[in-house]
Write a protein that holds these residues in place. Structure first.
Motif, PDB file in Angstrom:
ATOM      1  N   THR A   1      14.776  15.339  -5.146  1.00 25.08           N
ATOM      2  CA  THR A   1      13.403  14.945  -4.820  1.00 25.08           C
ATOM      3  C   THR A   1      12.947  15.581  -3.515  1.00 25.08           C
ATOM      4  O   THR A   1      11.786  15.996  -3.393  1.00 25.08           O
ATOM      5  N   ALA A   2      13.835  15.679  -2.536  1.00 20.74           N
ATOM      6  CA  ALA A   2      13.489  16.328  -1.269  1.00 20.74           C
ATOM      7  C   ALA A   2      13.144  17.800  -1.488  1.00 20.74           C
ATOM      8  O   ALA A   2      12.188  18.326  -0.892  1.00 20.74           O
ATOM      9  N   VAL A   3      13.910  18.477  -2.344  1.00 20.32           N
ATOM     10  CA  VAL A   3      13.629  19.881  -2.658  1.00 20.32           C
ATOM     11  C   VAL A   3      12.247  20.011  -3.294  1.00 20.32           C
ATOM     12  O   VAL A   3      11.456  20.897  -2.941  1.00 20.32           O
ATOM     13  N   GLU A   4      11.943  19.124  -4.231  1.00 17.36           N
ATOM     14  CA  GLU A   4      10.627  19.164  -4.882  1.00 17.36           C
ATOM     15  C   GLU A   4       9.511  18.914  -3.869  1.00 17.36           C
ATOM     16  O   GLU A   4       8.469  19.588  -3.906  1.00 17.36           O
ATOM     17  N   ALA A   5       9.717  17.964  -2.960  1.00 14.62           N
ATOM     18  CA  ALA A   5       8.699  17.686  -1.934  1.00 14.62           C
ATOM     19  C   ALA A   5       8.538  18.872  -0.990  1.00 14.62           C
ATOM     20  O   ALA A   5       7.413  19.205  -0.580  1.00 14.62           O
ATOM     21  N   MET A   6       9.646  19.522  -0.634  1.00 13.14           N
ATOM     22  CA  MET A   6       9.582  20.703   0.220  1.00 13.14           C
ATOM     23  C   MET A   6       8.811  21.840  -0.449  1.00 13.14           C
ATOM     24  O   MET A   6       8.150  22.640   0.203  1.00 13.14           O
ATOM     25  N   ASN A   7       8.892  21.901  -1.774  1.00 15.58           N
ATOM     26  CA  ASN A   7       8.180  22.924  -2.547  1.00 15.58           C
ATOM     27  C   ASN A   7       6.766  22.490  -2.923  1.00 15.58           C
ATOM     28  O   ASN A   7       6.127  23.100  -3.782  1.00 15.58           O
ATOM     29  N   ARG A   8       6.307  21.395  -2.291  1.00 15.20           N
ATOM     30  CA  ARG A   8       4.944  20.871  -2.482  1.00 15.20           C
ATOM     31  C   ARG A   8       4.678  20.410  -3.914  1.00 15.20           C
ATOM     32  O   ARG A   8       3.543  20.442  -4.400  1.00 15.20           O
ATOM     33  N   GLN A   9       5.716  19.981  -4.592  1.00 12.44           N
ATOM     34  CA  GLN A   9       5.553  19.403  -5.924  1.00 12.44           C
ATOM     35  C   GLN A   9       5.285  17.905  -5.802  1.00 12.44           C
ATOM     36  O   GLN A   9       5.664  17.262  -4.820  1.00 12.44           O
ATOM     37  N   SER A  10       4.636  17.362  -6.808  1.00 11.81           N
ATOM     38  CA  SER A  10       4.400  15.919  -6.851  1.00 11.81           C
ATOM     39  C   SER A  10       5.712  15.211  -7.182  1.00 11.81           C
ATOM     40  O   SER A  10       6.451  15.626  -8.081  1.00 11.81           O
ATOM     41  N   VAL A  11       6.013  14.130  -6.443  1.00 15.42           N
ATOM     42  CA  VAL A  11       7.248  13.376  -6.685  1.00 15.42           C
ATOM     43  C   VAL A  11       6.908  11.907  -6.901  1.00 15.42           C
ATOM     44  O   VAL A  11       5.917  11.400  -6.369  1.00 15.42           O
ATOM     45  N   PRO A  12       7.719  11.183  -7.679  1.00 12.95           N
ATOM     46  CA  PRO A  12       7.456   9.751  -7.904  1.00 12.95           C
ATOM     47  C   PRO A  12       7.572   8.973  -6.599  1.00 12.95           C
ATOM     48  O   PRO A  12       8.429   9.263  -5.769  1.00 12.95           O
ATOM     49  N   LYS A  13       6.720   7.981  -6.424  1.00 13.15           N
ATOM     50  CA  LYS A  13       6.772   7.163  -5.214  1.00 13.15           C
ATOM     51  C   LYS A  13       8.037   6.317  -5.180  1.00 13.15           C
ATOM     52  O   LYS A  13       8.595   6.058  -4.109  1.00 13.15           O
ATOM     53  N   LYS A  14       8.515   5.879  -6.353  1.00 10.97           N
ATOM     54  CA  LYS A  14       9.759   5.104  -6.431  1.00 10.97           C
ATOM     55  C   LYS A  14      10.564   5.546  -7.635  1.00 10.97           C
ATOM     56  O   LYS A  14      10.017   5.805  -8.704  1.00 10.97           O
ATOM     57  N   ILE A  15      11.888   5.610  -7.447  1.00 16.35           N
ATOM     58  CA  ILE A  15      12.804   5.880  -8.542  1.00 16.35           C
ATOM     59  C   ILE A  15      13.861   4.784  -8.514  1.00 16.35           C
ATOM     60  O   ILE A  15      14.626   4.672  -7.551  1.00 16.35           O
ATOM     61  N   ASP A  16      13.894   3.957  -9.552  1.00 18.30           N
ATOM     62  CA  ASP A  16      14.851   2.853  -9.630  1.00 18.30           C
ATOM     63  C   ASP A  16      16.144   3.370 -10.254  1.00 18.30           C
ATOM     64  O   ASP A  16      16.166   3.782 -11.411  1.00 18.30           O
ATOM     65  N   THR A  17      17.235   3.365  -9.488  1.00 21.90           N
ATOM     66  CA  THR A  17      18.513   3.866  -9.990  1.00 21.90           C
ATOM     67  C   THR A  17      19.286   2.821 -10.779  1.00 21.90           C
ATOM     68  O   THR A  17      20.337   3.125 -11.338  1.00 21.90           O
ATOM     69  N   GLY A  18      18.789   1.594 -10.795  1.00 21.90           N
ATOM     70  CA  GLY A  18      19.351   0.574 -11.670  1.00 21.90           C
ATOM     71  C   GLY A  18      20.594  -0.110 -11.123  1.00 21.90           C
ATOM     72  O   GLY A  18      21.328   0.429 -10.303  1.00 21.90           O
ATOM     73  N   THR A  19      20.803  -1.333 -11.587  1.00 23.27           N
ATOM     74  CA  THR A  19      22.000  -2.095 -11.237  1.00 23.27           C
ATOM     75  C   THR A  19      22.467  -2.858 -12.463  1.00 23.27           C
ATOM     76  O   THR A  19      21.707  -3.030 -13.429  1.00 23.27           O
ATOM     77  N   LYS A  20      23.718  -3.298 -12.426  1.00 22.63           N
ATOM     78  CA  LYS A  20      24.273  -3.985 -13.596  1.00 22.63           C
ATOM     79  C   LYS A  20      25.346  -4.956 -13.145  1.00 22.63           C
ATOM     80  O   LYS A  20      26.065  -4.713 -12.170  1.00 22.63           O
ATOM     81  N   VAL A  21      25.449  -6.073 -13.881  1.00 19.20           N
ATOM     82  CA  VAL A  21      26.493  -7.057 -13.610  1.00 19.20           C
ATOM     83  C   VAL A  21      27.761  -6.640 -14.361  1.00 19.20           C
ATOM     84  O   VAL A  21      27.752  -6.498 -15.579  1.00 19.20           O
ATOM     85  N   ILE A  22      28.844  -6.437 -13.601  1.00 17.42           N
ATOM     86  CA  ILE A  22      30.118  -6.036 -14.186  1.00 17.42           C
ATOM     87  C   ILE A  22      31.129  -7.162 -14.007  1.00 17.42           C
ATOM     88  O   ILE A  22      31.266  -7.719 -12.911  1.00 17.42           O
ATOM     89  N   ASP A  23      31.837  -7.497 -15.093  1.00 22.15           N
ATOM     90  CA  ASP A  23      32.914  -8.478 -15.007  1.00 22.15           C
ATOM     91  C   ASP A  23      34.158  -7.904 -15.684  1.00 22.15           C
ATOM     92  O   ASP A  23      34.155  -6.757 -16.163  1.00 22.15           O
TER      93      ASP A  23
END
Length: 325
Positions: free
Chosen positions: A285-307
């Motif tokens: 995302t930093a590379v895309e921003a440096m290249n003046r591309q539009s980037v998502p304001k938030k990216i949810d990487t997700g979480t999960k309950v593990i047992d």
């Protein structure tokens, strides 16, 4: 040499420059573009979580052909040192900044400074209260807290007395996780938080604090430990006091120690994030921003309950060990 400097020389030595250029065939050779640089500053350079973030970032840096500098403090509570690091690299002249902030509000002026200098800022894992942040990459900490609370309800049949072992006081992640727990239990009178305490992401201190709290509240049914250090400290202390299994422990993160204790029944469940993806997507995302591309304001990487039951499912193994795919 810049083109306007060449134009100035031609104005003074037009005939001489023309003869030279003709003698060389009139070719103009440009300098090759230098490799761009991105600085990744994390909360702490120590710990399995941040090492995994670094691995993901390094994979992306290789893929997108950028130079990556990895740095951070040695204490997640040390906000001043992190601000100093940001200022150092901005003065040095980096092209992009990825920041896992130690404080939600105090890093905002540093982000604004980077923006004024034309350095795009991407935050990972922890947000910064600044409109200049191009993108935030991480989990929904409030929702993660809710999931932890729901798992503890399941483990204790919706009743009991509980301790919340939190990490850094004032941390937005810490606040959001605890708020998710309390909101989820608000409509369940049987689920009672008897005390919430902070151990500053120091696993030794987290263990000591666990003992102090259990000596103070002997009839505790469960502990919710809200980051890796708190989880490790609590698990070690429960084992030492021979109260593992008797007191339910819902943890956060997936260090090797936590996964081992999950199999042994010292930890009943853990909320896992995806630090490899945070590092990888941070650089991308930093590379895309440096290249003046539009980037998502938030990216949810997700979480999960593990047992212990689902930790060996193939999809969960991909989240637990993303760097071996």
């Amino acid at each position: 040499m810049r083109r306007y400097s060449i134009a100035g020389l031609l104005g003074l030595f037009g005939i001489f420059s023309l003869l030279v250029s003709c003698g060389r065939g009139g070719e103009i050779h440009s300098m090759p573009e230098t490799q761009k640089e991105i600085v990744l500053i994390v909360k702490s350079k120590e710990g399995e979580f941040w090492n995994t973030v670094k691995m993901g970032a390094e994979a992306a840096a290789t893929e997108f052909n950028v130079k990556l500098i990895f740095d951070g403090t040695t204490d997640e509570a040390d906000v001043k040192s992190q601000i100093d690091l940001v200022n150092k690299y901005l003065a040095y002249g980096t092209n992009g900044l990825i920041l896992a902030a130690n404080d939600y509000t105090k890093l905002a002026p540093s982000v604004a400074k980077a923006d004024r200098l034309g350095v795009p800022v991407v935050t990972i894992e922890s947000e910064v209260n600044s409109p200049e942040v191009r993108s935030f990459i991480g989990i929904d900490n409030y929702e993660a807290g809710r999931q932890a609370a729901l798992k503890m309800k399941e483990l204790t049949d919706s009743k009991g007395r509980f301790i919340i072992l939190n990490f850094v006081k004032g941390s937005r992640n810490a606040e959001q996780r605890e708020k998710g727990i309390r909101d989820e239990w608000a409509a369940t009178p049987g689920m009672q938080v008897v005390e919430s305490a902070y151990c500053n992401s120091d696993s030794t201190r987290c263990g000591e604090l666990t003992k102090e709290l259990l000596d103070k509240h002997s009839d505790i049914d469960g502990i919710l430990a809200l980051n890796a250090a708190a989880s490790i400290g609590a698990a070690e202390q429960l084992r030492s006091m021979q109260r593992d299994g008797e007191i339910k422990l819902v943890a956060f993160d997936n260090t090797p120690e936590e996964l081992e204790w999950l199999q042994e029944g010292i930890i009943q469940a853990t909320l896992i994030q995806n630090p490899f993806s945070m590092g990888y997507l941070g650089v991308k995302t930093a590379v895309e921003a440096m290249n003046r591309q539009s980037v998502p304001k938030k990216i949810d990487t997700g979480t999960k309950v593990i047992d212990a039951e689902n930790m060996f499912w193939s999809d969960n193994q991909k989240m637990l060990f993303p760097f071996v795919q």
